[in-house]
Structures are given as C-alpha cells and as structure tokens.
Design an enzyme around this catalytic site. Structure first.
Site, PDB file in Angstrom:
ATOM      1  N   GLU A  45     -33.119  -8.238   1.561  1.00  0.00           N
ATOM      2  CA  GLU A  45     -31.979  -8.786   2.311  1.00  0.00           C
ATOM      3  C   GLU A  45     -32.023 -10.308   2.222  1.00  0.00           C
ATOM      4  O   GLU A  45     -33.075 -10.878   1.894  1.00  0.00           O
ATOM      5  CB  GLU A  45     -32.068  -8.360   3.790  1.00  0.00           C
ATOM      6  CG  GLU A  45     -31.965  -6.863   3.963  1.00  0.00           C
ATOM      7  CD  GLU A  45     -31.994  -6.434   5.423  1.00  0.00           C
ATOM      8  OE1 GLU A  45     -31.960  -7.309   6.325  1.00  0.00           O
ATOM      9  OE2 GLU A  45     -32.048  -5.213   5.643  1.00  0.00           O
ATOM     10  N   PRO A  46     -30.909 -10.963   2.568  1.00  0.00           N
ATOM     11  CA  PRO A  46     -30.911 -12.431   2.496  1.00  0.00           C
ATOM     12  C   PRO A  46     -32.070 -13.058   3.274  1.00  0.00           C
ATOM     13  O   PRO A  46     -32.661 -14.034   2.835  1.00  0.00           O
ATOM     14  CB  PRO A  46     -29.549 -12.810   3.096  1.00  0.00           C
ATOM     15  CG  PRO A  46     -28.681 -11.607   2.846  1.00  0.00           C
ATOM     16  CD  PRO A  46     -29.589 -10.414   2.914  1.00  0.00           C
ATOM     17  N   SER A  70     -39.644 -11.424   0.521  1.00  0.00           N
ATOM     18  CA  SER A  70     -41.092 -11.190   0.555  1.00  0.00           C
ATOM     19  C   SER A  70     -41.489 -10.533   1.879  1.00  0.00           C
ATOM     20  O   SER A  70     -42.340  -9.653   1.920  1.00  0.00           O
ATOM     21  CB  SER A  70     -41.848 -12.514   0.407  1.00  0.00           C
ATOM     22  OG  SER A  70     -41.432 -13.169  -0.767  1.00  0.00           O
ATOM     23  N   TRP A 123     -29.688  -9.038  -3.988  1.00  0.00           N
ATOM     24  CA  TRP A 123     -30.480  -8.966  -5.215  1.00  0.00           C
ATOM     25  C   TRP A 123     -30.631  -7.516  -5.683  1.00  0.00           C
ATOM     26  O   TRP A 123     -31.689  -7.149  -6.186  1.00  0.00           O
ATOM     27  CB  TRP A 123     -31.895  -9.542  -5.045  1.00  0.00           C
ATOM     28  CG  TRP A 123     -32.011 -10.873  -4.424  1.00  0.00           C
ATOM     29  CD1 TRP A 123     -32.622 -11.170  -3.244  1.00  0.00           C
ATOM     30  CD2 TRP A 123     -31.529 -12.106  -4.960  1.00  0.00           C
ATOM     31  NE1 TRP A 123     -32.547 -12.501  -3.008  1.00  0.00           N
ATOM     32  CE2 TRP A 123     -31.881 -13.111  -4.033  1.00  0.00           C
ATOM     33  CE3 TRP A 123     -30.837 -12.460  -6.107  1.00  0.00           C
ATOM     34  CZ2 TRP A 123     -31.558 -14.447  -4.228  1.00  0.00           C
ATOM     35  CZ3 TRP A 123     -30.515 -13.779  -6.316  1.00  0.00           C
ATOM     36  CH2 TRP A 123     -30.881 -14.747  -5.384  1.00  0.00           C
ATOM     37  N   ILE A 124     -29.597  -6.696  -5.481  1.00  0.00           N
ATOM     38  CA  ILE A 124     -29.760  -5.279  -5.795  1.00  0.00           C
ATOM     39  C   ILE A 124     -29.360  -5.017  -7.250  1.00  0.00           C
ATOM     40  O   ILE A 124     -28.184  -5.117  -7.624  1.00  0.00           O
ATOM     41  CB  ILE A 124     -28.957  -4.393  -4.802  1.00  0.00           C
ATOM     42  CG1 ILE A 124     -29.358  -4.759  -3.362  1.00  0.00           C
ATOM     43  CG2 ILE A 124     -29.194  -2.905  -5.100  1.00  0.00           C
ATOM     44  CD1 ILE A 124     -30.867  -4.798  -3.062  1.00  0.00           C
ATOM     45  N   ASP A 155     -45.781   1.234  -5.712  1.00  0.00           N
ATOM     46  CA  ASP A 155     -47.083   1.405  -6.382  1.00  0.00           C
ATOM     47  C   ASP A 155     -46.885   1.872  -7.825  1.00  0.00           C
ATOM     48  O   ASP A 155     -47.631   1.490  -8.723  1.00  0.00           O
ATOM     49  CB  ASP A 155     -47.955   2.430  -5.640  1.00  0.00           C
ATOM     50  CG  ASP A 155     -48.735   1.800  -4.485  1.00  0.00           C
ATOM     51  OD1 ASP A 155     -48.704   0.556  -4.355  1.00  0.00           O
ATOM     52  OD2 ASP A 155     -49.370   2.554  -3.724  1.00  0.00           O
ATOM     53  N   GLY A 174     -41.057 -24.422 -32.132  1.00  0.00           N
ATOM     54  CA  GLY A 174     -40.474 -25.764 -32.093  1.00  0.00           C
ATOM     55  C   GLY A 174     -39.028 -25.709 -31.608  1.00  0.00           C
ATOM     56  O   GLY A 174     -38.670 -24.860 -30.779  1.00  0.00           O
ATOM     57  N   GLU A 229     -40.061  -7.236  -6.985  1.00  0.00           N
ATOM     58  CA  GLU A 229     -41.067  -6.218  -6.602  1.00  0.00           C
ATOM     59  C   GLU A 229     -42.360  -6.872  -6.105  1.00  0.00           C
ATOM     60  O   GLU A 229     -43.462  -6.417  -6.390  1.00  0.00           O
ATOM     61  CB  GLU A 229     -41.306  -5.230  -7.754  1.00  0.00           C
ATOM     62  CG  GLU A 229     -40.057  -4.392  -8.008  1.00  0.00           C
ATOM     63  CD  GLU A 229     -40.251  -3.235  -8.949  1.00  0.00           C
ATOM     64  OE1 GLU A 229     -41.296  -2.590  -8.880  1.00  0.00           O
ATOM     65  OE2 GLU A 229     -39.331  -2.998  -9.731  1.00  0.00           O
TER      66      GLU A 229
HETATM   67  C1  LIG Z   1     -33.460 -10.424 -10.990  1.00  0.00           C
HETATM   68  C2  LIG Z   1     -33.841  -9.823  -9.679  1.00  0.00           C
HETATM   69  C3  LIG Z   1     -33.674  -8.452  -9.457  1.00  0.00           C
HETATM   70  C4  LIG Z   1     -34.008  -7.885  -8.221  1.00  0.00           C
HETATM   71  N1  LIG Z   1     -33.779  -6.543  -8.008  1.00  0.00           N
HETATM   72  C5  LIG Z   1     -34.000  -6.027  -6.758  1.00  0.00           C
HETATM   73  C6  LIG Z   1     -33.651  -4.653  -6.463  1.00  0.00           C
HETATM   74  O1  LIG Z   1     -33.186  -3.911  -7.337  1.00  0.00           O
HETATM   75  N2  LIG Z   1     -33.840  -4.204  -5.194  1.00  0.00           N
HETATM   76  C7  LIG Z   1     -34.348  -4.982  -4.195  1.00  0.00           C
HETATM   77  O2  LIG Z   1     -34.497  -4.508  -3.089  1.00  0.00           O
HETATM   78  N3  LIG Z   1     -34.680  -6.287  -4.449  1.00  0.00           N
HETATM   79  C8  LIG Z   1     -34.526  -6.815  -5.703  1.00  0.00           C
HETATM   80  N4  LIG Z   1     -34.840  -8.138  -5.959  1.00  0.00           N
HETATM   81  C9  LIG Z   1     -35.315  -8.971  -4.858  1.00  0.00           C
HETATM   82  C10 LIG Z   1     -36.755  -9.387  -4.988  1.00  0.00           C
HETATM   83  O3  LIG Z   1     -37.609  -8.320  -4.721  1.00  0.00           O
HETATM   84  C11 LIG Z   1     -36.948 -10.611  -4.081  1.00  0.00           C
HETATM   85  O4  LIG Z   1     -36.269 -11.684  -4.700  1.00  0.00           O
HETATM   86  C12 LIG Z   1     -38.404 -10.947  -3.859  1.00  0.00           C
HETATM   87  O5  LIG Z   1     -39.014  -9.961  -3.054  1.00  0.00           O
HETATM   88  C13 LIG Z   1     -38.570 -12.327  -3.222  1.00  0.00           C
HETATM   89  O6  LIG Z   1     -37.764 -12.431  -2.104  1.00  0.00           O
HETATM   90  P1  LIG Z   1     -36.841 -13.743  -1.921  1.00  0.00           P
HETATM   91  O7  LIG Z   1     -36.035 -13.905  -3.167  1.00  0.00           O
HETATM   92  O8  LIG Z   1     -36.115 -13.606  -0.633  1.00  0.00           O
HETATM   93  O9  LIG Z   1     -37.836 -14.939  -1.877  1.00  0.00           O
HETATM   94  P2  LIG Z   1     -38.665 -15.429  -0.586  1.00  0.00           P
HETATM   95  O10 LIG Z   1     -39.154 -14.270   0.187  1.00  0.00           O
HETATM   96  O11 LIG Z   1     -37.864 -16.483   0.096  1.00  0.00           O
HETATM   97  O12 LIG Z   1     -39.927 -16.086  -1.300  1.00  0.00           O
HETATM   98  C14 LIG Z   1     -39.803 -17.314  -2.038  1.00  0.00           C
HETATM   99  C15 LIG Z   1     -41.134 -17.641  -2.640  1.00  0.00           C
HETATM  100  O13 LIG Z   1     -42.089 -17.840  -1.630  1.00  0.00           O
HETATM  101  C16 LIG Z   1     -43.371 -17.566  -2.141  1.00  0.00           C
HETATM  102  N5  LIG Z   1     -44.077 -16.746  -1.166  1.00  0.00           N
HETATM  103  C17 LIG Z   1     -43.749 -15.511  -0.731  1.00  0.00           C
HETATM  104  N6  LIG Z   1     -44.639 -15.089   0.194  1.00  0.00           N
HETATM  105  C18 LIG Z   1     -45.552 -16.101   0.343  1.00  0.00           C
HETATM  106  C19 LIG Z   1     -46.711 -16.278   1.148  1.00  0.00           C
HETATM  107  N7  LIG Z   1     -47.101 -15.330   2.019  1.00  0.00           N
HETATM  108  N8  LIG Z   1     -47.404 -17.433   1.047  1.00  0.00           N
HETATM  109  C20 LIG Z   1     -47.000 -18.399   0.199  1.00  0.00           C
HETATM  110  N9  LIG Z   1     -45.909 -18.281  -0.598  1.00  0.00           N
HETATM  111  C21 LIG Z   1     -45.200 -17.154  -0.528  1.00  0.00           C
HETATM  112  C22 LIG Z   1     -43.191 -16.866  -3.489  1.00  0.00           C
HETATM  113  O14 LIG Z   1     -43.461 -17.794  -4.529  1.00  0.00           O
HETATM  114  C23 LIG Z   1     -41.726 -16.507  -3.479  1.00  0.00           C
HETATM  115  O15 LIG Z   1     -41.181 -16.477  -4.795  1.00  0.00           O
HETATM  116  C24 LIG Z   1     -34.540  -8.700  -7.208  1.00  0.00           C
HETATM  117  C25 LIG Z   1     -34.724 -10.068  -7.444  1.00  0.00           C
HETATM  118  C26 LIG Z   1     -34.379 -10.627  -8.645  1.00  0.00           C
HETATM  119  C27 LIG Z   1     -34.584 -12.104  -8.873  1.00  0.00           C
END
Ligand SMILES: Cc1cc2nc3c(=O)[nH]c(=O)nc-3n(C[C@H](O)[C@H](O)[C@H](O)COP(=O)(O)OP(=O)(O)OC[C@H]3O[C@@H](n4cnc5c(N)ncnc54)[C@H](O)[C@@H]3O)c2cc1C
Length: 386
Positions: free
Chosen positions: A134-135, A139, A163-164, A245, A344, A368
């Site tokens: 979700e937005p 993580s 991001w689905i 997993d 290059g 993931e």
């Molecule tokens: C191309 C693409 C396809 C996707 N497909 C799917 C899908 O099919 N279904 C679905 O449900 N989701 C999907 N996602 C979502 C994806 O799982 C999330 O983007 C991911 O979990 C990270 O969440 P976020 O983008 O909100 O980044 P945030 O949660 O805001 O995290 C930003 C960054 O913070 C850092 N971070 C995270 N946790 C910590 C920590 N504890 N300590 C320090 N640093 C940390 C990491 O570097 C992370 O990249 C997709 C994403 C992308 C880019």
C-alpha cells in the site's frame, strides 16, 4: 545459457530435462520477441504462449488443477525463471506473476477455490496478481490499512493497494486486507477479488524503467463473497509470508538469469573488441573483472538452489530465501554493471541487451522485500537461534 550448475546435487533428472526443453523453446519463441510498446498486449500474449506450451503448469500445485506436481516444486519454478530471465525479462515476469498471483490459492485454498482458479492460471487463460503493498505500507506490511469488514455473506473492502504487478490486466487479485481480529500482522486476512467486481477500480497505471503492467488499485465498498476468503480469518499475513518464501527464492533465480546473460554478453564483447593492438579479453584487468562476475553468480546460485532444495524437502526457509534474494539481486546488479562497463558506450545504447538488463535488475532489489528487509530477517533469525 550455461548449464553446468545442473549437475549440482540439488536437482533431479526431471529438472535437467525441464531446462533442456525450455532452453530450446525459449530460443525459438523468445529470442527474437523484442519488446513491444504495448506492454499489456505483449504480457497477455506471453501468458497465452507460456500456457499453451505447458510451462505455466509448474506455477500451480495439484495435478487435479493443472499442475505438474502435487505441491509447489520450488526448484522447477526457479529454473524456469532463471532460463526465461536469460532470454526475455517480460517472459520471466509473465511466468512469475502467474505463480505469485496464484501461490496463496495453491498453498491455502480449499478444493473448490483451487478448482475455480488454478486450472485457468495453468493454461494461461486467466492472469493473476498479488496485492499486498500500500502507499503507506511497503516494507512495513503490518501497517496496512486496506480493510475488509464482515457483512453477512460477504466482506466489504475499502482502501488502496499500490505497485501491483499485472494491475489493470489481471483477471483476479489475491488481496490482503485488515479484518481487525488483532492489531498489526495478526489482524489481516486473504481474499480473491475478481476484476470487474463493483467497487474495485484501477486508480492509476504506473510506468517503470523496465516496463511491465503495474497499477494502483482502489476499493470503495467492494463486496467480496465469503467463499473468496483464503484460509481462516487473521491468517492472511502467514499466507503472504508462506507465498513469499517460495517466490523470494524465485526472484533470486530471475536475478541469476539476468546476471548469467550479462556475463555471456560481457565475455562475447571482451573476445570481440580489438583494443591497443590486442583484444579487450587479453588484459588482466578484464580477466579479473570476468572472474569476479562468474564467482558472484556461482555463489548466488548456490544460495538460491540451497533455499529451493530445502523448501522442497519441506523445511522452513525464511532465512535461506532471504539470503538467496539478497545475494543474488545485489550480485546480479554488480555483474550487469560490469557487463555495461565492458561494452563501453555501446553498453548504454537503448536496445543493447546489457542496457535492458541494467534496467531489468533494479526493481528486484526492492520488491518482495528490499535488501534491508532481507538483512533484518536474517539478523533476527540468527539472534533468535543464538
Ligand atoms: C516494479 C515493482 C513491482 C512490484 N510488484 C508488487 C506486487 O505485485 N504486489 C505487491 O504487493 N507489491 C509489489 N511491489 C511493491 C514492493 O514490494 C515494495 O515497493 C517494497 O516492499 C518496498 O516498499 P516501498 O516501495 O513502500 O518502500 P519503503 O517501504 O518506503 O522503503 C524504502 C526503502 O527503505 C529501505 N528500508 C526498508 N526497511 C528498512 C529498515 N528496516 N531499515 C533501513 N532501511 C529500510 C529500503 O532500502 C527500501 O527500499 C512492487 C514494487 C515494484 C518496484
């Protein structure tokens, strides 16, 4: 594609045969497929082709439902992804989403639920999606707000997912929503939501650097029959983690496919490129770079197939899958960057294989579970055991 690692003890003969057949099929069907500007149409057509050729049968569990095995064969899924990624990033994506999108049904669905959705996934006539993020909850999955309210014979869903992958073209979405039995991760349930259900709309299509169908979803008073809930109420988080997993390990395998292709392209360029009266390959700096690339790939492959093999032995592999995903995706990024360097200027030209690999690999270090999330999983697991 190099096949030496297939001699490793992780594999059975059926795995070796699978890769041999898939390699031939991919060379015939994917090598010249190119990259369509209409990514939705190309994805649908790849799913149809993968289904017609029987490859999607490996994405689901249960021979009664179109699968090749009764339980998910993690090694087969990984080998399929590694091979497809070597040939065509979108083909790997199309295969992976059929598995990830239906994985929770294979793992936690009733017979009726499996009979309803899995055969169509396996034949490529229905596209699947996995809607967890979700937005405000990427993580931090447990911060999810999308809610499912119990209302007689249905749940009423309100909220957003973003991001689905396959968003906008999927026929059904495995959706995780808060049912509120407890706060945090213990109050989440899993559902199947069919495209076209009133109250469910695609709020936004998202354009990314390696194009594939991706969307933000909106649910407003969307009624989903109770028969569409997967597992018991409040089991959603556990179901999502069990699905990951398997599919986290397969993300590592896809990264291996991209990395191996980059090494292949780097070797070809180093041998072909005349330079300073010799070839690029004749310089020790080049040989050191190639050695590092190959060693990075093989170490990641060992971790990946260890995780896949252990899971197929019925073991819990949360730590091993996290190690595989972290090592393979971070390693492949370095290997691909090295291949671009070997090429290059030509390495950054649109249409060059290494240029497209450079874009393909990036998101694998984020989705993931970002690398930092994998580090936390591994670190916490070590401390729990110590
Ligand atoms: C191309 C693409 C396809 C996707 N497909 C799917 C899908 O099919 N279904 C679905 O449900 N989701 C999907 N996602 C979502 C994806 O799982 C999330 O983007 C991911 O979990 C990270 O969440 P976020 O983008 O909100 O980044 P945030 O949660 O805001 O995290 C930003 C960054 O913070 C850092 N971070 C995270 N946790 C910590 C920590 N504890 N300590 C320090 N640093 C940390 C990491 O570097 C992370 O990249 C997709 C994403 C992308 C880019």
């Amino acid at each position: 594609m190099q096949r030496d690692h297939l001699a490793w003890p992780f594999f059975d003969d059926r795995h070796r045969e699978l890769v041999a057949h898939l390699g031939v099929w991919s060379a015939q069907h994917l090598a010249h497929a190119g990259h369509d500007t209409d990514v939705d149409a190309q994805c649908r057509s790849l799913v149809r082709d993968l289904g017609a050729a029987g490859w999607l049968r490996h994405a689901v569990a249960g021979t009664a439902y179109g699968g090749t095995t009764e339980t998910i064969d993690t090694r087969a899924i990984c080998l399929l992804r590694e091979t497809l990624a070597w040939h065509h990033g979108l083909a790997d994506f199309a295969f992976a989403m059929q598995g990830l999108g239906s994985g929770a049904i294979s793992l936690a669905g009733t017979d009726a639920q499996r009979a309803r959705w899995l055969p169509r996934v396996a034949e490529g006539s229905a596209l699947a999606a996995f809607a967890l993020s979700e937005p405000e909850a990427g993580s931090d999955v447990a911060a999810m707000r999308c809610a499912a309210r119990d209302d007689g014979d249905a749940y009423v869903i309100d909220g957003e997912k973003t991001w689905i992958s396959n968003g906008g073209i999927a026929d059904f979405y495995v959706l995780f929503a808060r049912t509120g039995e407890s706060p945090g991760a213990r109050g989440i349930s899993a559902f199947v939501v069919e495209a076209g259900t009133p109250g469910f709309e695609i709020a936004e299509r998202i354009d990314v650097i390696a194009p594939h169908p991706l969307a933000r979803l909106r649910f407003s008073g969307c009624r989903v029959p109770k028969a569409n809930r997967l597992g018991e109420p409040a089991e959603g988080f556990k179901i999502a983690m069990r699905t990951l997993d398997v599919f986290r390990t397969s993300v590592a395998a896809a990264a291996l496919g991209f990395g191996r292709r980059a090494l292949h392209e780097g070797l070809a360029r180093a041998k072909a490129r005349p330079m300073f009266g010799q070839r690029l390959a004749d310089f020790q700096l080049t040989q050191a770079r190639l050695a590092q690339m190959a060693t990075t790939i093989d170490s990641a492959a060992l971790l990946t197939y260890r995780a896949a093999w252990l899971r197929d032995q019925g073991r819990t592999v949360t730590r091993e899958a996290a190690m595989a995903k972290m090592a393979a995706t971070e390693g492949a990024q370095q290997v691909i960057d090295a291949a671009v360097q070997l090429w290059g200027g030509a390495g950054v030209v649109h249409g060059n294989v290494v240029e497209s690999l450079y874009r393909e690999i990036r998101a694998l270090r984020i989705y993931e579970g970002a690398t930092e999330v994998q580090q936390l999983i591994i670190g916490r697991d070590l401390l729990k055991e110590a």
